[in-house]
Design an enzyme around this catalytic site. Structure first.
Site, PDB file in Angstrom:
ATOM      1  N   ASP A  25      12.926   6.541   6.463  1.00  0.00           N
ATOM      2  CA  ASP A  25      14.026   7.707   6.680  1.00  0.00           C
ATOM      3  C   ASP A  25      15.294   7.446   6.937  1.00  0.00           C
ATOM      4  OD1 ASP A  25      12.035  10.095   6.273  1.00  0.00           O
ATOM      5  OD2 ASP A  25      11.140   8.932   7.852  1.00  0.00           O
ATOM      6  N   HIS A  41      14.091  11.658  21.034  1.00  0.00           N
ATOM      7  CA  HIS A  41      12.725  12.014  20.377  1.00  0.00           C
ATOM      8  C   HIS A  41      11.779  11.031  20.658  1.00  0.00           C
ATOM      9  CE1 HIS A  41      13.065  10.044  16.292  1.00  0.00           C
ATOM     10  NE2 HIS A  41      13.673   9.343  17.252  1.00  0.00           N
ATOM     11  N   TYR A 101      -1.098   5.458  14.328  1.00  0.00           N
ATOM     12  CA  TYR A 101      -1.005   4.054  13.547  1.00  0.00           C
ATOM     13  C   TYR A 101       0.134   3.189  14.461  1.00  0.00           C
ATOM     14  CZ  TYR A 101       3.869   4.437  11.413  1.00  0.00           C
ATOM     15  OH  TYR A 101       5.224   4.460  11.303  1.00  0.00           O
TER      16      TYR A 101
END
Ligand code: ADP
Length: 505
Positions: free
Chosen positions: A115, A367, A448
């Site tokens: 991203d 975050h 993950y």
């Protein structure tokens, strides 16, 4: 210092592989922990910080930053921890992309980007990060590693273990400078036990070179957006996606994004609402309408010459058309600042920097990613979404998330955005991720990848048959790194000494 406060005591930037080996040998003499990073962004997962406070962070990418090879015929490259055009600062996926442009190679080879274009190819791939072209599973696309082991020895994996035939010009070179075997970056496995996995998300060695497959330019490209109007359209959409992805009508790693992920990349919460509490269904519908988006938004792309794209688009469009109210867009149908226009770049391997604006959803935003794996099944997706949404609400936070669709699974990436200057919100964000880890494990879902602070908790959930996985990892760790110097605690794997000292959180 508290054991959940992650701070380095010093940073070293080795100039070459020999420096890495010398540092490792010295660290062994004094049993001192090292924490290797490439660029150190690791956004949402702990940044450049070490798991054990006081560790020396080894900033591998500062000097080990060369493009060693781009092989057009074999469609691969070999990179050092960071990939830098000599003379540039700022060393990222962007630089690999720029390198292809500068050398007129982009019309032949594409890269795959995550991203955010600011991370390192090697760091992201060894962490098993994802991107969004057909080569989106970065670990799947790596081929051939060079690693400094905890005892200072240098190892090449796969076919790299087979020496390149000696030539007069290479016979006196140090091992790290010797050419790789000619098949080292075309066949990943070599012979015997396949050990590459031991050097991903791990503390078994320091990676100094990595081969990565690059995607041949497909000869045509079209990105698209499919908007899904209702919250529970997720279920039907995922069941439509599964066969399309399995038979590769969906060629890339597409994403099903919650409205707030797109909304947050375009503006702060206050730009949409005066509420501080989590937004309601009605609020979300209003935002979707305002942005001309769905409650869920599916971003994908078509690759290949026009007739191939046309056939695939008819298949995909036909399959999604059964959902009432679904709409289809190409980038030119959307506003100049649309997320589709950003994804249009990402899905063809052009690095972008727009998406981390999510963080500004709340003031002083920070975050944490919570990233469970799930089946590509509508029922599972709804259940996982339901649990995470409910817990976000209990924590007083908005659900912001996306499903990235791999070949047979989805990475559900929940972006826990909180005000880092608000102690109450910090506490709630921690409570949220810890609670979600347990909730998901109770439903058979594991993460993950994760932030430093919850590595132990997550490894604790991978506990089938009395934790045989962790036990095996610990045996290997103690065997290859008896002094426990490389990244103790990474992924919840600790050297015995640290276990005895009670370092697990
Ligand atoms: P990025 O900047 O791409 O987000 P980082 O450089 O922060 O990636 O690396 C992410 C994580 O990967 C690090 O915290 C570390 O655990 C691991 N890592 C990075 N580079 C290496 C390396 N050369 N050898 C071993 N592990 C590494």
């Amino acid at each position: 210092m508290e054991r959940d406060y992650f701070l380095a005591s010093a940073i070293v930037s080795p100039r070459n592989v020999a420096d890495v080996q010398a540092i490792v040998r010295l660290a062994n003499e004094i049993s001192f922990p090292l924490w290797p990073i490439s660029i150190g962004r690791n956004s949402g997962y702990g940044g450049a910080a070490p798991r054990v406070s006081g560790s020396i962070v080894m900033s591998m990418g500062r000097n080990l930053n060369k493009v060693l090879e781009v092989n057009v015929e074999g469609a691969y490259c070999v990179v050092e921890p960071e990939f830098l055009i000599v003379g540039h600062e700022g060393v990222t996926f962007q630089d690999l992309y720029d390198y292809l442009l500068a050398n007129n190679l982009r019309d032949q080879l594409w890269i795959d980007v995550p991203d955010h274009g600011g991370g390192s190819v090697l760091g992201n791939s060894t962490e098993r990060g994802v991107g969004y072209t057909p080569y989106g599973d970065h670990w799947m696309m790596h081929c051939g590693m060079e690693v400094v082991l905890p005892n200072g020895e240098l190892l090449r994996t796969g076919m790299g273990a087979l020496p390149d035939p000696k030539r007069p010009e290479t016979v006196n070179l140090d091992p790290e400078d010797q050419p790789w075997n000619k098949t080292a970056h075309t066949f990943p496995y070599g012979f015997g036990p396949y050990i590459d996995g031991l050097f991903s998300q791990s503390n078994m060695g320091i990676v100094t070179k990595l081969g990565m497959w690059l995607m041949p330019n497909p000869g045509g490209y079209q990105s698209y957006l499919i908007t899904l109007p209702k919250d529970d359209d997720l279920k039907q959409a995922v069941d439509i996606i599964r066969p399309l992805r399995l038979n590769m009508a969906l060629q890339n790693v597409p994403t099903i994004r919650h409205i707030l992920l797109d909304a947050a990349a375009l503006g702060s919460k206050t730009s949409y609402s005066s509420k501080t509490e989590p937004l309601s269904n009605d609020d979300l519908n209003k935002i979707a309408k305002q942005l001309n988006l769905g409650r869920w938004n599916f971003y994908g792309a078509l690759y290949g010459p026009e007739q191939i794209r046309k056939g695939l688009w008819e298949t995909i469009k036909g399959a999604f058309s059964v959902i009432p109210g679904v709409k289809f867009y190409f980038p030119e149908d959307t506003p100049k600042n649309s997320i589709l226009r950003v994804r249009d770049k990402t899905m063809q391997g052009i690095p972008t920097y727009d998406e981390l604006k999510w963080i500004d959803w709340v003031p002083n935003g920070a975050h944490l990613f919570f990233s469970p794996i799930g089946k590509v099944s509508g029922e599972d997706a709804m259940l996982q979404y339901g649990i995470t949404k409910k817990r976000c609400k209990e924590a007083g936070l908005d659900f912001i998330g996306t499903f990235t669709v791999g070949m047979r699974e989805m990475h559900h990436i929940v972006d826990i955005v909180f005000n880092k200057k608000d102690p109450e919100q910090r506490k709630k964000a921690q409570w949220l991720i810890r609670t979600l880890i347990d909730d998901c494990a109770a439903n058979g879902w594991g993460e993950y990848r994760t932030h430093l602070a919850v590595m132990d908790q997550i490894m604790g959930t991978y506990n089938w048959n009395n934790g045989s996985l962790l036990k095996f990892n610990e045996v290997i760790k103690d065997a290859v790194d008896p002094n426990g110097i490389i990244a103790p605690g990474k992924s919840g794997v600790w050297p015995t000494r640290y276990i005895q000292e009670g370092w697990k959180l």
